[in-house]
Write a protein that holds these residues in place. Structure first.
Motif, PDB file in Angstrom:
ATOM      1  N   THR A 194      -1.218  26.939 -18.289  1.00  0.00           N
ATOM      2  CA  THR A 194      -1.725  26.873 -16.930  1.00  0.00           C
ATOM      3  C   THR A 194      -2.245  25.474 -16.647  1.00  0.00           C
ATOM      4  N   GLU A 195      -1.871  24.969 -15.501  1.00  0.00           N
ATOM      5  CA  GLU A 195      -2.231  23.597 -15.187  1.00  0.00           C
ATOM      6  C   GLU A 195      -3.272  23.552 -14.080  1.00  0.00           C
ATOM      7  N   LEU A 196      -3.891  22.387 -13.955  1.00  0.00           N
ATOM      8  CA  LEU A 196      -4.951  22.194 -12.976  1.00  0.00           C
ATOM      9  C   LEU A 196      -4.330  21.761 -11.656  1.00  0.00           C
ATOM     10  N   ILE A 197      -4.705  22.441 -10.600  1.00  0.00           N
ATOM     11  CA  ILE A 197      -4.215  22.067  -9.284  1.00  0.00           C
ATOM     12  C   ILE A 197      -5.391  21.696  -8.397  1.00  0.00           C
ATOM     13  N   GLN A 198      -5.080  20.990  -7.343  1.00  0.00           N
ATOM     14  CA  GLN A 198      -6.101  20.562  -6.398  1.00  0.00           C
ATOM     15  C   GLN A 198      -5.662  20.979  -5.000  1.00  0.00           C
ATOM     16  N   VAL A 199      -6.510  21.716  -4.330  1.00  0.00           N
ATOM     17  CA  VAL A 199      -6.256  22.109  -2.949  1.00  0.00           C
ATOM     18  C   VAL A 199      -7.381  21.533  -2.106  1.00  0.00           C
ATOM     19  N   GLY A 200      -7.048  20.569  -1.281  1.00  0.00           N
ATOM     20  CA  GLY A 200      -8.106  19.842  -0.582  1.00  0.00           C
ATOM     21  C   GLY A 200      -8.952  19.100  -1.598  1.00  0.00           C
ATOM     22  N   ASP A 201     -10.256  19.340  -1.584  1.00  0.00           N
ATOM     23  CA  ASP A 201     -11.145  18.674  -2.535  1.00  0.00           C
ATOM     24  C   ASP A 201     -11.461  19.534  -3.750  1.00  0.00           C
ATOM     25  N   VAL A 202     -10.907  20.718  -3.824  1.00  0.00           N
ATOM     26  CA  VAL A 202     -11.255  21.674  -4.881  1.00  0.00           C
ATOM     27  C   VAL A 202     -10.199  21.650  -5.993  1.00  0.00           C
ATOM     28  N   GLU A 203     -10.649  21.449  -7.222  1.00  0.00           N
ATOM     29  CA  GLU A 203      -9.755  21.519  -8.379  1.00  0.00           C
ATOM     30  C   GLU A 203     -10.014  22.827  -9.115  1.00  0.00           C
ATOM     31  N   ARG A 204      -8.932  23.492  -9.524  1.00  0.00           N
ATOM     32  CA  ARG A 204      -9.063  24.754 -10.261  1.00  0.00           C
ATOM     33  C   ARG A 204      -7.769  25.026 -11.003  1.00  0.00           C
ATOM     34  N   PRO A 205      -7.819  25.913 -12.012  1.00  0.00           N
ATOM     35  CA  PRO A 205      -6.580  26.290 -12.692  1.00  0.00           C
ATOM     36  C   PRO A 205      -5.654  27.013 -11.721  1.00  0.00           C
ATOM     37  N   ALA A 206      -4.377  26.809 -11.895  1.00  0.00           N
ATOM     38  CA  ALA A 206      -3.402  27.483 -11.046  1.00  0.00           C
ATOM     39  C   ALA A 206      -3.417  28.978 -11.322  1.00  0.00           C
ATOM     40  N   THR A 207      -3.242  29.783 -10.281  1.00  0.00           N
ATOM     41  CA  THR A 207      -3.043  31.218 -10.474  1.00  0.00           C
ATOM     42  C   THR A 207      -1.649  31.424 -11.069  1.00  0.00           C
ATOM     43  N   PRO A 208      -1.374  32.604 -11.630  1.00  0.00           N
ATOM     44  CA  PRO A 208      -0.021  32.832 -12.165  1.00  0.00           C
ATOM     45  C   PRO A 208       1.070  32.595 -11.132  1.00  0.00           C
ATOM     46  N   ALA A 209       0.839  33.000  -9.893  1.00  0.00           N
ATOM     47  CA  ALA A 209       1.847  32.785  -8.840  1.00  0.00           C
ATOM     48  C   ALA A 209       2.035  31.307  -8.558  1.00  0.00           C
ATOM     49  N   GLU A 210       0.907  30.579  -8.506  1.00  0.00           N
ATOM     50  CA  GLU A 210       0.996  29.140  -8.263  1.00  0.00           C
ATOM     51  C   GLU A 210       1.675  28.432  -9.424  1.00  0.00           C
ATOM     52  N   GLN A 211       1.337  28.858 -10.658  1.00  0.00           N
ATOM     53  CA  GLN A 211       1.950  28.254 -11.828  1.00  0.00           C
ATOM     54  C   GLN A 211       3.463  28.489 -11.819  1.00  0.00           C
TER      55      GLN A 211
END
Lengths: 179, 38
Positions: B3-20
């Motif tokens: 699982t990789e780190l994604i950034q949406v706007g200013d928020v960084e978080r691990p990708a959800t399974p769907a996003e991954q």
């Protein structure tokens, strides 16, 4: 009045003068630390038909990986052709039809230097891409990408993705261009 | 793939399974080798 953009402090501008501002900075997004994708939300709207996206600076875990550009949640229908040269004069090309993303540039540890003009992402029409990228090293290259997205979906956001390489820092700027 | 780190706007978080899954699908054509990496 002074010649734009050298305005005088406190100067009053008419609407006609202000309406000559050809590009408007919609947002600036700072890229985080070791991220594989960056989504810039709420940038495309009815205010502008055409946009400039710039990604400069920062660093990466490895040079030469693809910087992919996608709109909204769409992962199909992207067409593009790349034409470029290395600084040694070797052709650097690529193309794809109905693929999962546009190639927007490549990662570079020395810092990203990529931009893309996007036409009509918000309008219910096909979206066009005209992008440029430079790998700023003595053994680098320059590429131009031309493409389009084959649907009429309206988008408000875009995402830059590279994986498994990661991105750290740098700035994504989005400008709207006066119609 | 991890699982990789994604950034949406200013928020960084691990990708959800769907996003991954979407990240993997987007990048699959461009890895090994990327079409522009000639």
């Amino acid at each position: 009045m002074a010649t734009p953009p050298d305005f005088v402090a406190g100067q009053v501008l008419t609407a006609a003068q202000m309406n000559k501002a050809g590009m408007w900075l919609i947002t600036t997004q700072t890229v985080g630390t070791a991220v594989t994708s960056v989504t810039v939300p709420n940038v495309f709207s009815a205010d502008y038909e055409n946009y400039l996206i710039r990604y400069t600076g920062g660093t990466t875990s490895a040079s030469g990986a693809t910087l992919a550009l996608t709109l909204g949640a769409t992962a199909t229908g992207y067409y593009y052709a790349i034409n470029g040269l290395t600084f040694a004069g070797v052709a650097a090309t690529g193309a794809a039809a109905n693929t999962t993303a546009w190639v927007f540039g490549k990662t570079a540890t020395a810092g990203m230097c990529a931009q893309a003009f996007i036409t009509k992402p918000f309008a219910a029409d096909e979206t066009g891409l005209m992008g440029q990228y430079v790998l700023q090293t003595t053994t680098g290259e320059g590429l131009a990408t031309y493409g389009y997205l084959n649907n009429t979906t309206s988008y408000t956001a875009f995402t830059i993705t590279t994986s498994p390489t990661t991105l750290t820092g740098g700035t994504i700027e989005v400008y709207g261009m006066r119609d | 793939m991890a699982t990789e780190l994604i950034q949406v706007g200013d928020v960084e978080r691990p990708a959800t399974p769907a996003e991954q899954a979407q990240i993997d699908a987007i990048m699959a054509p461009f890895n090994n080798p990327a079409p522009s990496d000639k």
